[in-house]
Design a protein around this motif. Structure first.
Motif, PDB file in Angstrom:
ATOM      1  N   LEU A   1       8.265 -19.278  28.871  1.00  0.00           N
ATOM      2  CA  LEU A   1       8.373 -17.833  29.117  1.00  0.00           C
ATOM      3  C   LEU A   1       7.494 -17.035  28.150  1.00  0.00           C
ATOM      4  CD1 LEU A   1      12.212 -17.657  29.759  1.00  0.00           C
ATOM      5  CD2 LEU A   1      10.406 -17.152  31.434  1.00  0.00           C
ATOM      6  N   ALA A   2       7.437 -17.473  26.892  1.00  0.00           N
ATOM      7  CA  ALA A   2       6.568 -16.796  25.920  1.00  0.00           C
ATOM      8  C   ALA A   2       5.105 -16.937  26.326  1.00  0.00           C
ATOM      9  CB  ALA A   2       6.804 -17.366  24.516  1.00  0.00           C
ATOM     10  N   CYS A   3       4.723 -18.120  26.804  1.00  0.00           N
ATOM     11  CA  CYS A   3       3.346 -18.318  27.293  1.00  0.00           C
ATOM     12  C   CYS A   3       3.076 -17.464  28.525  1.00  0.00           C
ATOM     13  CB  CYS A   3       3.106 -19.788  27.617  1.00  0.00           C
ATOM     14  SG  CYS A   3       2.970 -20.847  26.165  1.00  0.00           S
ATOM     15  N   LEU A   4       4.060 -17.366  29.407  1.00  0.00           N
ATOM     16  CA  LEU A   4       3.920 -16.519  30.594  1.00  0.00           C
ATOM     17  C   LEU A   4       3.657 -15.069  30.183  1.00  0.00           C
ATOM     18  CD1 LEU A   4       4.192 -16.177  33.722  1.00  0.00           C
ATOM     19  CD2 LEU A   4       6.630 -15.753  33.310  1.00  0.00           C
ATOM     20  N   ASN A   5       4.400 -14.593  29.191  1.00  0.00           N
ATOM     21  CA  ASN A   5       4.186 -13.226  28.723  1.00  0.00           C
ATOM     22  C   ASN A   5       2.817 -13.066  28.082  1.00  0.00           C
ATOM     23  OD1 ASN A   5       5.676 -10.871  29.069  1.00  0.00           O
ATOM     24  ND2 ASN A   5       7.355 -11.620  27.835  1.00  0.00           N
ATOM     25  N   LEU A   6       2.459 -14.007  27.241  1.00  0.00           N
ATOM     26  CA  LEU A   6       1.171 -13.932  26.537  1.00  0.00           C
ATOM     27  C   LEU A   6      -0.016 -13.970  27.492  1.00  0.00           C
ATOM     28  CD1 LEU A   6      -0.571 -14.028  23.918  1.00  0.00           C
ATOM     29  CD2 LEU A   6      -0.333 -16.516  24.024  1.00  0.00           C
ATOM     30  N   LEU A   7       0.016 -14.900  28.429  1.00  0.00           N
ATOM     31  CA  LEU A   7      -1.156 -15.173  29.253  1.00  0.00           C
ATOM     32  C   LEU A   7      -1.213 -14.423  30.581  1.00  0.00           C
ATOM     33  CD1 LEU A   7      -1.232 -19.017  28.639  1.00  0.00           C
ATOM     34  CD2 LEU A   7      -2.603 -17.260  27.487  1.00  0.00           C
ATOM     35  N   VAL A   8      -0.054 -14.017  31.106  1.00  0.00           N
ATOM     36  CA  VAL A   8      -0.036 -13.392  32.428  1.00  0.00           C
ATOM     37  C   VAL A   8       0.553 -11.986  32.405  1.00  0.00           C
ATOM     38  CG1 VAL A   8       0.818 -13.603  34.804  1.00  0.00           C
ATOM     39  CG2 VAL A   8       0.146 -15.656  33.547  1.00  0.00           C
ATOM     40  N   LEU A   9       1.796 -11.873  31.988  1.00  0.00           N
ATOM     41  CA  LEU A   9       2.499 -10.599  32.136  1.00  0.00           C
ATOM     42  C   LEU A   9       1.964  -9.500  31.224  1.00  0.00           C
ATOM     43  CD1 LEU A   9       6.136 -11.983  32.513  1.00  0.00           C
ATOM     44  CD2 LEU A   9       4.519 -11.309  34.308  1.00  0.00           C
ATOM     45  N   ALA A  10       1.789  -9.788  29.937  1.00  0.00           N
ATOM     46  CA  ALA A  10       1.293  -8.751  29.013  1.00  0.00           C
ATOM     47  C   ALA A  10      -0.085  -8.220  29.436  1.00  0.00           C
ATOM     48  CB  ALA A  10       1.271  -9.264  27.581  1.00  0.00           C
ATOM     49  N   PRO A  11      -1.025  -9.080  29.826  1.00  0.00           N
ATOM     50  CA  PRO A  11      -2.306  -8.537  30.310  1.00  0.00           C
ATOM     51  C   PRO A  11      -2.157  -7.661  31.557  1.00  0.00           C
ATOM     52  CG  PRO A  11      -2.582 -10.840  29.713  1.00  0.00           C
ATOM     53  CD  PRO A  11      -1.102 -10.545  29.661  1.00  0.00           C
ATOM     54  N   LYS A  12      -1.255  -8.042  32.474  1.00  0.00           N
ATOM     55  CA  LYS A  12      -1.026  -7.225  33.673  1.00  0.00           C
ATOM     56  C   LYS A  12      -0.409  -5.880  33.298  1.00  0.00           C
ATOM     57  CE  LYS A  12      -1.545 -10.301  37.250  1.00  0.00           C
ATOM     58  NZ  LYS A  12      -2.529 -10.115  38.267  1.00  0.00           N
ATOM     59  N   VAL A  13       0.537  -5.893  32.391  1.00  0.00           N
ATOM     60  CA  VAL A  13       1.163  -4.648  31.927  1.00  0.00           C
ATOM     61  C   VAL A  13       0.108  -3.750  31.279  1.00  0.00           C
ATOM     62  CG1 VAL A  13       2.795  -3.655  30.267  1.00  0.00           C
ATOM     63  CG2 VAL A  13       3.469  -5.637  31.624  1.00  0.00           C
ATOM     64  N   GLN A  14      -0.708  -4.322  30.426  1.00  0.00           N
ATOM     65  CA  GLN A  14      -1.752  -3.551  29.742  1.00  0.00           C
ATOM     66  C   GLN A  14      -2.745  -2.945  30.731  1.00  0.00           C
ATOM     67  OE1 GLN A  14      -2.354  -2.175  27.072  1.00  0.00           O
ATOM     68  NE2 GLN A  14      -4.547  -2.046  26.785  1.00  0.00           N
ATOM     69  N   GLU A  15      -3.160  -3.732  31.697  1.00  0.00           N
ATOM     70  CA  GLU A  15      -4.113  -3.245  32.693  1.00  0.00           C
ATOM     71  C   GLU A  15      -3.519  -2.076  33.493  1.00  0.00           C
ATOM     72  OE1 GLU A  15      -6.340  -4.832  36.742  1.00  0.00           O
ATOM     73  OE2 GLU A  15      -5.458  -6.286  35.383  1.00  0.00           O
ATOM     74  N   ALA A  16      -2.302  -2.242  33.954  1.00  0.00           N
ATOM     75  CA  ALA A  16      -1.648  -1.176  34.722  1.00  0.00           C
ATOM     76  C   ALA A  16      -1.382   0.045  33.849  1.00  0.00           C
ATOM     77  CB  ALA A  16      -0.344  -1.693  35.328  1.00  0.00           C
ATOM     78  N   ARG A  17      -1.041  -0.190  32.575  1.00  0.00           N
ATOM     79  CA  ARG A  17      -0.784   0.924  31.652  1.00  0.00           C
ATOM     80  C   ARG A  17      -2.035   1.785  31.477  1.00  0.00           C
ATOM     81  NH1 ARG A  17      -1.318   2.229  26.501  1.00  0.00           N
ATOM     82  NH2 ARG A  17      -2.188   0.270  25.819  1.00  0.00           N
ATOM     83  N   MET A  18      -3.166   1.151  31.345  1.00  0.00           N
ATOM     84  CA  MET A  18      -4.420   1.893  31.180  1.00  0.00           C
ATOM     85  C   MET A  18      -4.783   2.643  32.464  1.00  0.00           C
ATOM     86  SD  MET A  18      -5.144   1.437  28.078  1.00  0.00           S
ATOM     87  CE  MET A  18      -6.774   2.107  28.001  1.00  0.00           C
ATOM     88  N   GLN A  19      -4.600   2.002  33.606  1.00  0.00           N
ATOM     89  CA  GLN A  19      -4.969   2.613  34.882  1.00  0.00           C
ATOM     90  C   GLN A  19      -4.055   3.778  35.256  1.00  0.00           C
ATOM     91  OE1 GLN A  19      -4.978  -0.633  37.671  1.00  0.00           O
ATOM     92  NE2 GLN A  19      -6.958  -1.415  36.962  1.00  0.00           N
ATOM     93  N   ARG A  20      -2.817   3.753  34.816  1.00  0.00           N
ATOM     94  CA  ARG A  20      -1.891   4.808  35.228  1.00  0.00           C
ATOM     95  C   ARG A  20      -2.222   6.151  34.576  1.00  0.00           C
ATOM     96  NH1 ARG A  20       4.119   4.061  32.715  1.00  0.00           N
ATOM     97  NH2 ARG A  20       3.570   4.200  30.533  1.00  0.00           N
ATOM     98  N   TYR A  21      -3.050   6.137  33.562  1.00  0.00           N
ATOM     99  CA  TYR A  21      -3.454   7.395  32.913  1.00  0.00           C
ATOM    100  C   TYR A  21      -4.832   7.870  33.362  1.00  0.00           C
ATOM    101  CZ  TYR A  21       0.552   6.488  29.950  1.00  0.00           C
ATOM    102  OH  TYR A  21       1.828   6.255  29.490  1.00  0.00           O
ATOM    103  N   ASP A  22      -5.399   7.222  34.348  1.00  0.00           N
ATOM    104  CA  ASP A  22      -6.719   7.580  34.871  1.00  0.00           C
ATOM    105  C   ASP A  22      -6.622   8.908  35.631  1.00  0.00           C
ATOM    106  OD1 ASP A  22      -9.223   7.787  36.011  1.00  0.00           O
ATOM    107  OD2 ASP A  22      -9.200   5.781  36.903  1.00  0.00           O
TER     108      ASP A  22
END
Length: 177
Positions: A107-128
């Protein structure tokens, strides 16, 4: 063998401690304080909206995430490697310990490699502000990925905490003779 027990306990203790502290004593207070600051008239940062507070909190927490998830993975790897030393011993406890650590590490690897990058990408795009429709879609994507990340993080904590609790039944030097 004592050093192995010590290393196992240290890795689980650091894993559980960091996860609990970040989740309950860092992230929530930072988000709450930045939102409060943003809606305080005449605040020193010049914010006027709750959303600005959420955004600055996200920026600050992103710095922490860059260390938090690798820390979890490192602690999980050490905990798993040390736990494997007791796999062949009789009883179910050692197998459960390895299972809990393996699931938590996964689960920690899932967060590190998949979920956190997706969250970050969406977080940046939502303020566009140039692509309003895309920002709305990103807002929805952020909520989804963020929830998955939170669930994964809480389950990671539960697994690590369970493995830590099993330390009470860890084989000692006397039982291995």
């Amino acid at each position: 063998m004592v050093w192995l027990r010590m290393l196992h306990l240290l890795s689980l203790g650091l894993w559980v401690g960091a996860s609990a502290f970040f989740s309950f004593c860092t992230a929530l207070p930072i988000i709450g304080r930045m939102r409060e600051l943003a809606t305080t008239p005449g605040n020193w940062v010049g914010f006027t909206e709750d959303k600005q507070g959420t955004r600055i909190a996200g920026e600050a927490l992103n710095v922490v995430f860059a260390r938090y998830f690798p820390w979890q993975v490192a602690c999980g790897v050490v905990a798993l490697l040390t736990a494997l030393a007791w796999y062949s011993l009789p009883g179910l406890t050692n197998k459960i310990r390895i299972g809990l650590v393996s699931i938590g590490l996964g689960l920690a690897c899932l967060n590190l490699l998949v979920l956190a990058p997706k969250v970050q990408e969406a977080r940046m795009q939502r303020y566009d502000t140039t692509h309003v429709e895309k920002a709305k879609e990103a807002e929805a994507a952020f909520a989804t990925w963020h929830n998955y990340s939170l669930i994964s993080d809480m389950l990671t904590l539960v697994c690590a905490l369970g493995a830590l609790a099993l330390f009470a039944w860890l084989p000692n030097s006397e039982s291995l003779k």
